[in-house]
Design a protein around this motif. Structure first.
Motif, PDB file in Angstrom:
ATOM      1  N   LEU A   1     -10.099   2.939  -1.682  1.00 31.68           N
ATOM      2  CA  LEU A   1     -11.088   1.896  -1.926  1.00 31.68           C
ATOM      3  C   LEU A   1     -12.464   2.335  -1.425  1.00 31.68           C
ATOM      4  O   LEU A   1     -12.595   2.785  -0.289  1.00 31.68           O
ATOM      5  N   PRO A   2     -13.531   2.226  -2.265  1.00 33.35           N
ATOM      6  CA  PRO A   2     -14.881   2.550  -1.785  1.00 33.35           C
ATOM      7  C   PRO A   2     -15.243   1.709  -0.560  1.00 33.35           C
ATOM      8  O   PRO A   2     -14.928   0.529  -0.484  1.00 33.35           O
ATOM      9  N   GLY A   3     -15.900   2.354   0.397  1.00 31.63           N
ATOM     10  CA  GLY A   3     -16.229   1.696   1.654  1.00 31.63           C
ATOM     11  C   GLY A   3     -15.251   2.036   2.756  1.00 31.63           C
ATOM     12  O   GLY A   3     -15.484   1.715   3.916  1.00 31.63           O
ATOM     13  N   THR A   4     -14.149   2.709   2.385  1.00 30.63           N
ATOM     14  CA  THR A   4     -13.194   3.196   3.384  1.00 30.63           C
ATOM     15  C   THR A   4     -13.177   4.718   3.341  1.00 30.63           C
ATOM     16  O   THR A   4     -13.606   5.342   2.366  1.00 30.63           O
ATOM     17  N   SER A   5     -12.654   5.322   4.394  1.00 27.09           N
ATOM     18  CA  SER A   5     -12.648   6.787   4.475  1.00 27.09           C
ATOM     19  C   SER A   5     -11.816   7.410   3.360  1.00 27.09           C
ATOM     20  O   SER A   5     -12.071   8.540   2.941  1.00 27.09           O
TER      21      SER A   5
ATOM     22  N   PHE B   1      -5.717  -0.919   5.772  1.00 25.46           N
ATOM     23  CA  PHE B   1      -5.260   0.468   5.758  1.00 25.46           C
ATOM     24  C   PHE B   1      -4.628   0.835   4.413  1.00 25.46           C
ATOM     25  O   PHE B   1      -4.763   1.977   3.949  1.00 25.46           O
ATOM     26  N   CYS B   2      -3.946  -0.107   3.795  1.00 20.43           N
ATOM     27  CA  CYS B   2      -3.365   0.155   2.476  1.00 20.43           C
ATOM     28  C   CYS B   2      -4.459   0.347   1.423  1.00 20.43           C
ATOM     29  O   CYS B   2      -4.345   1.206   0.540  1.00 20.43           O
TER      30      CYS B   2
ATOM     31  N   LEU C   1     -16.221   5.945   8.824  1.00 18.66           N
ATOM     32  CA  LEU C   1     -16.242   7.165   8.015  1.00 18.66           C
ATOM     33  C   LEU C   1     -16.444   6.844   6.548  1.00 18.66           C
ATOM     34  O   LEU C   1     -17.096   7.603   5.817  1.00 18.66           O
ATOM     35  N   GLY C   2     -15.938   5.706   6.100  1.00 16.10           N
ATOM     36  CA  GLY C   2     -16.100   5.328   4.705  1.00 16.10           C
ATOM     37  C   GLY C   2     -17.512   4.905   4.367  1.00 16.10           C
ATOM     38  O   GLY C   2     -18.036   5.211   3.288  1.00 16.10           O
TER      39      GLY C   2
ATOM     40  N   VAL D   1      -4.721   5.952  -9.378  1.00 13.75           N
ATOM     41  CA  VAL D   1      -3.883   4.959 -10.049  1.00 13.75           C
ATOM     42  C   VAL D   1      -2.534   4.845  -9.351  1.00 13.75           C
ATOM     43  O   VAL D   1      -2.079   3.747  -9.002  1.00 13.75           O
ATOM     44  N   LEU D   2      -1.894   5.995  -9.141  1.00 15.51           N
ATOM     45  CA  LEU D   2      -0.566   5.978  -8.516  1.00 15.51           C
ATOM     46  C   LEU D   2      -0.644   5.489  -7.071  1.00 15.51           C
ATOM     47  O   LEU D   2       0.217   4.728  -6.614  1.00 15.51           O
ATOM     48  N   GLY D   3      -1.685   5.939  -6.346  1.00 15.65           N
ATOM     49  CA  GLY D   3      -1.840   5.498  -4.959  1.00 15.65           C
ATOM     50  C   GLY D   3      -2.003   3.994  -4.866  1.00 15.65           C
ATOM     51  O   GLY D   3      -1.401   3.337  -4.014  1.00 15.65           O
ATOM     52  N   ALA D   4      -2.816   3.430  -5.781  1.00 15.05           N
ATOM     53  CA  ALA D   4      -2.970   1.976  -5.807  1.00 15.05           C
ATOM     54  C   ALA D   4      -1.656   1.303  -6.171  1.00 15.05           C
ATOM     55  O   ALA D   4      -1.302   0.260  -5.603  1.00 15.05           O
TER      56      ALA D   4
END
Length: 504
Positions: free
Chosen positions: A396-400, A389-390, A475-476, A428-431
């Motif tokens: 991340l590609p492959g996730t919604s 979920f993080c 969904l991703g 960047v900030l989210g990661a």
């Protein structure tokens, strides 16, 4: 076949909530099963609507239209299009894990707790399916009452402060929306939202109506700088309250912009799009930095929600710049597609993250990041879910989480390179803040005796997180069904948004 489908979706959980209230805490075991049965049944009843939905038309489907208040020409009118159906399904789906998650952890007035969520579910479905503005406002305001009680009764030590702040912010904004709706009623003679969308309005009228809508919807999203109620509400709310607040209630602001602001006041929206874009980019960048310094897990996720919801308003309003710069209606539709996908994705991911925090809080009774460390050593199954979920929260590609942000950033390039650059900083900030959270909580050596004694997920918790994990991945990997469902309605919305409504 589907004549009363939407009424059933609205009133089944509300009726079940009343039954749960009457069963009370003395028969709590039965009350729990009634709550769960109602939540599951409501979600199952959305599946035939998905199957029967005609994706080739922007017209409202499954329409119900009967007189409600004849004196004001107000109707009990419900219907779904490609914008509202995904949000109704999301509401019904998320309520199921919320009921399961509260199964045995709520000890104070548990029957009232489940009843509040069921009643709120019905009211939220009513918001997304209303075709009459007065009915919409009724559901919009009534929904505040159960959330007020959920935070005020089952919240943390500062729950009264958080509840009053939440109520005042959202109620005051909504009063201005009511003034705008009454003005539109006086002009048109009835409360039909479709009639409001077709009503010619001068630019002066549109500006004031737009600002009244903005007051209600910006608070609900919430946009900077009227976002300060959200972290307090999240921190004090019980886990289920935080999940519904993040997953569904914030989406009502985004839905309001799409259903009211863009089609009813298109000229004012075009003129004031710079304001929404600026506030959205501030939310994406500034709030991302605020999230970096949080020490409370719930506050970090709350600020993350504000930053991610900035993508929703950005995707909605860059449509005007795209059309001005390139003349491309397809590019404008891409921004709106991104806004909608971001709403659905954020509902799943943020809800899952708050449930993860709830799992840890139920064991250690602390939300402080510093109280954890090395959780993967004692809770490996839980750690796997939380890392997933993080990563989805980081895009991340492959996730919604990737799909909506990618579409909005791609559309932003068509509007302005600088919009895209600033919007891209959220990746960047989210990661940064999300992976920093993972590093401190999940990995490393076991921090203390409390973490060393943690028990991994039980069957109930595993089921809840697995439901959301599968949805995030589905969904991703395969967003096409959602995009196909929305396509006709999004293109119709673009046509409405770019067409002038100034009187000839």
């Amino acid at each position: 076949m589907h004549g009363l489908a939407l009424s059933i979706l609205v009133w089944l959980p509300i009726g079940a909530g009343v039954i749960v209230l009457f069963l009370g805490d003395q028969r709590i075991s039965l009350a729990r099963w009634v709550a769960l049965g109602s939540a599951v049944a409501t979600f199952i009843l959305t599946l035939p609507l998905i199957a029967a939905f005609d994706t080739s038309t922007a017209a409202f489907q499954f329409v119900e239209h009967v007189p409600w208040i004849r004196r004001f020409d107000a109707y009990y009118a419900l219907g779904l299009d490609g914008i509202s159906l995904p949000l109704v399904v999301l509401t019904a789906f998320v309520t199921v894990p919320v009921v399961i998650a509260g199964w045995s952890v709520i000890h104070t007035r548990p029957a009232q707790y489940f009843a509040a969520f069921l009643i709120m579910e019905g009211l939220m479905i009513g918001v997304f399916s209303s075709l009459d503005a007065l009915l919409f406002y009724f559901f919009w305001e009534a929904m505040l009452i159960p959330m007020f009680l959920i935070i005020g009764i089952w919240g943390g030590p500062r729950r009264v402060y958080a509840t009053i702040k939440f109520f005042l912010y959202t109620f005051l904004g909504s009063v201005l929306m009511l003034v705008a709706l009454i003005y539109l009623y006086v002009k048109s003679g009835h409360y039909s939202i479709a009639a409001f969308q077709a009503l010619p309005l001068s630019l002066f009228e549109q500006r004031w109506i737009f600002l009244a809508f903005f007051a209600a919807f910006a608070v609900k999203v919430p946009m900077w700088p009227v976002h300060t109620w959200l972290p307090d509400a999240h921190v004090e709310a019980p886990t289920g309250g935080s999940v519904i607040l993040a997953a569904i209630m914030l989406k009502m602001g985004g839905y309001g912009f799409l259903r009211f602001s863009l089609p009813i006041t298109p000229d004012a929206s075009r003129e004031l799009d710079w304001l929404i874009i600026a506030l959205s980019l501030i939310a994406v960048v500034y709030i991302g930095f605020v999230a970096l310094v949080q020490t409370d897990m719930k506050k970090l996720i709350a600020y993350s929600s504000i930053a991610h919801m900035g993508f929703v308003t950005l995707g909605a309003f860059i449509a005007y710049d795209i059309v001005t710069n390139t003349g491309s209606l397809r590019g404008a539709a891409m921004g709106l597609d991104g806004a909608m996908v971001q709403m659905i994705s954020h509902g799943l991911v943020s809800g899952a993250l708050f449930l993860c925090v709830g799992v840890m809080y139920d064991r250690l009774h602390s939300r402080d990041i510093a109280a954890y460390g090395g959780v993967i050593n004692t809770m490996p199954r839980f750690a796997g879910f939380m890392v997933l979920f993080c990563l989805a929260n980081s895009g991340l590609p492959g996730t919604s989480g990737f799909v909506g942000e990618f579409l909005v950033i791609l559309a932003s390039f068509k509007a302005s390179f600088w919009y895209a650059l600033l919007a891209g900083t959220t990746l960047v900030l989210g990661a940064a803040y999300t992976l920093w959270l993972v590093k401190r909580v999940i990995f490393g050596p076991v921090a203390n005796e409390g973490v060393a004694s943690l028990q991994d997920l039980n069957g109930r918790e595993f089921l809840v997180l697995a439901m959301l994990a599968l949805s995030v991945l589905a969904l991703g990997v395969w967003p096409a069904p959602l995009l196909d469902m929305m396509r006709a309605s999004i293109h119709h919305l673009v046509d409405q948004a770019v067409a002038t409504k100034l009187p000839l």
